[in-house]
Design an enzyme around this catalytic site. Structure first.
Site, PDB file in Angstrom:
ATOM      1  N   SER A 191       0.852  -1.186   0.000  1.00  0.00           N
ATOM      2  CA  SER A 191       0.000   0.000   0.000  1.00  0.00           C
ATOM      3  C   SER A 191       0.886   1.233   0.000  1.00  0.00           C
ATOM      4  CB  SER A 191      -0.919   0.005   1.228  1.00  0.00           C
ATOM      5  OG  SER A 191      -0.149   0.155   2.418  1.00  0.00           O
ATOM      6  N   LYS A 192       0.262   2.395   0.029  1.00  0.00           N
ATOM      7  CA  LYS A 192       1.008   3.646  -0.034  1.00  0.00           C
ATOM      8  C   LYS A 192       1.947   3.833   1.152  1.00  0.00           C
ATOM      9  CE  LYS A 192      -2.335   6.192  -2.841  1.00  0.00           C
ATOM     10  NZ  LYS A 192      -3.241   7.369  -2.916  1.00  0.00           N
TER      11      LYS A 192
END
Length: 523
Positions: free
Chosen positions: A286-287
């Protein structure tokens, strides 16, 4: 095996994620290896979240990676992808077909009614599908090759998790007529048969789902838009897709789609669910792990060849120790059977290594073209580098690429070559170019370099070592001082090659300026 037909079907609700890019790559490699067809299909039926900007971003990322597709709606012209938004009537027709065949039925329940019946149990369990139905997204399954835990979501026996109770299936004709006469909105639900749904996954092996865990799921919403399950099956049928290669998180969608294929009287394609990509902390990428958009890696100076190489080895193995692959080598080596069932880990340092390896192996002419926009953006480009100074420009790049991890490194490490302004690292100056005792050796070095008949690396090295001997000092301090003087940094490519490429005039000028800095240094 007949020529396969595969597809990549991104949703334009975000940019192309590295996980999606890896899935697209596996499909593309499989099609190219087998002489098949690779289809790009944009799943844009989510009108509220889809955007033209995201479509453009996805297509740009695909083109940057070199994942060209073979079919589109414009026959004989430049291929555009298929768009689901242009096929809505087809989905509606297929849903009504299932109603007529008794494989689906109208559902007049409103979201509020469903929410009240679902109650706290379903609310706690959560819904994996963004529909008005609260449709249960995941169901337990077992596999003779092992049961991945991510498929075991709805635990227990049927009834412990709320499922749609088929209220509308039991409506009398009069009740249906009343609702129709009142214009009440209706969805269409698929009538899930009893028993088990099975398929042979090319990665996980035989997989079986107990249908009692799967509620009658919506295939057409009350706003006449299809759900994912209907649209993807309809598209795959119409496009004659033979293999569906997609992420492991879709395993639990598969039984619903297999049921739909059977209801339409069509054989399901072969499925291959590839492992998820995790971050270094072994949690889903994920980010928080850094950049996840392919476009961002392009912006940061990664080569598409390196990105493709790196992504291919996330979950797939060639069966030997080879790591660096050209695109053609990947095509020749790839097979679905060599995909691992274990999750892959995204290692940014490994990506940097792949990028450096492809930079080193790239023909210098190709590298020169890739570096030019980087130098232009940094204000370091000169037109002569494509003309009279091109041989020199290529020699500089060839020297610098041994230390380059990204294309942007050519601007940073190349500044001493491409600019007359030197930015000195204060710590490098303090450590290697601050002692007044270096003044004499630098004077001697300047004189020796000025008198050299041939200004090439071997002669420069001999001259510097001779000067060091004359001053009864080791060569290393003079080498370090010269490096900081001409590059501003304490680390560089081979200093003698650097001096040779800078040329006699610029080298002596920079050494002389460094020498003048020592006049006020303490002895």
């Amino acid at each position: 095996m007949s020529s396969p037909r595969v597809r990549f079907a991104p949703s334009p609700t975000g940019y192309l994620h590295v996980g999606g890019a890896r899935t697209a790559l596996f499909n593309w490699l499989f099609a190219r290896r087998q002489g098949g067809v690779f289809i790009l299909r944009v799943e844009d039926t989510d009108i509220e979240r889809s955007s033209a900007e995201m479509v453009t971003g996805i297509l740009d990322a695909m083109r940057w990676l070199g994942l060209d597709w073979d079919e589109g709606p414009e026959v004989g012209g430049p291929h555009e992808p298929y768009f689901q938004s242009g096929r809505l009537e087809r989905y509606r027709s297929m849903a009504e077909h299932l109603v007529r065949d008794g494989r689906a039925y109208y559902c007049y329940c409103t979201p509020d009614e469903l929410g009240q019946r679902r109650g706290a149990v379903q609310e706690a369990a959560g819904s994996g599908e963004d529909t008005e139905t609260g449709d249960q997204e995941l169901a337990p399954y077992d596999s003779s090759s092992g049961s991945p835990d991510h498929g075991r979501v709805a635990q227990g026996s049927p009834g412990t998790t709320w499922q749609y109770d088929r209220t509308c299936l039991r409506l009398s004709r009069e009740e249906v007529a009343a609702r129709e006469a009142g214009g009440r909105p209706r969805a269409i639900r698929f009538l899930v048969p009893s028993g088990r749904t099975t398929f042979d996954d090319l990665v996980h092996g035989p997989v079986a789902f107990d249908n009692s865990y799967i509620e009658d799921f919506v295939i057409l919403r009350s706003d006449r838009h299809p759900t994912y399950h209907l649209s993807v099956v309809a598209d795959d049928i119409d496009m004659d897709v033979t293999h569906v290669v997609r992420g492991d998180d879709h395993v639990s969608n598969t039984p619903k789609q297999v049921m739909l294929y059977e209801a339409f009287g069509r054989a399901a394609p072969r499925f291959a669910h590839v492992p998820l990509i995790l971050g270094p902390d072994k949690k889903r990428l994920s980010k928080r792990h850094g950049a996840t958009s392919v476009t961002e890696y392009k912006r940061r100076g990664y080569l598409p060849e390196a990105m493709v190489n790196f992504l291919a080895l996330l979950g797939w193995s060639p069966g030997n120790d080879q790591e660096v692959f050209s695109r053609d080598e990947l095509i020749r080596a790839f097979s679905l059977e060599a995909i691992s069932s274990s999750n892959a880990v995204f290692n940014p340092e490994k990506l940097d290594w792949f990028n450096s390896q492809h930079i080193i192996r790239m023909p210098i002419e190709g590298l020169a073209g890739r570096v030019r926009p980087i130098l232009e953006a940094a204000g370091l480009w000169r037109g002569e580098y494509d003309a009279a100074l091109q041989p020199w420009y290529h020699r500089v790049l060839d020297l610098l690429r041994a230390r380059a991890k990204k294309l942007e490194d050519f601007a940073r490490h190349g500044r001493p070559f491409f600019s007359e302004t030197i930015e000195y690292d204060p710590e490098a100056v303090r450590k290697h170019l601050s002692s007044a005792e270096l003044a004499g050796p630098l004077d001697s070095l300047i004189a020796a370099l000025r008198d050299l008949p041939v200004f090439e690396a071997p002669h420069i090295e001999s001259a510097l070592r001779a000067v060091a001997g004359q001053h009864a000092m080791k060569a290393a301090p003079l080498i370090h001082a010269a490096r900081v003087a001409v590059t501003g940094e304490s680390v560089s490519a081979g200093i003698f090659e650097v001096l040779a490429l800078l040329g006699r005039e610029r080298t002596i000028d920079r050494l002389d300026r460094a020498r003048s800095r020592l006049n006020s240094a303490p002895r």
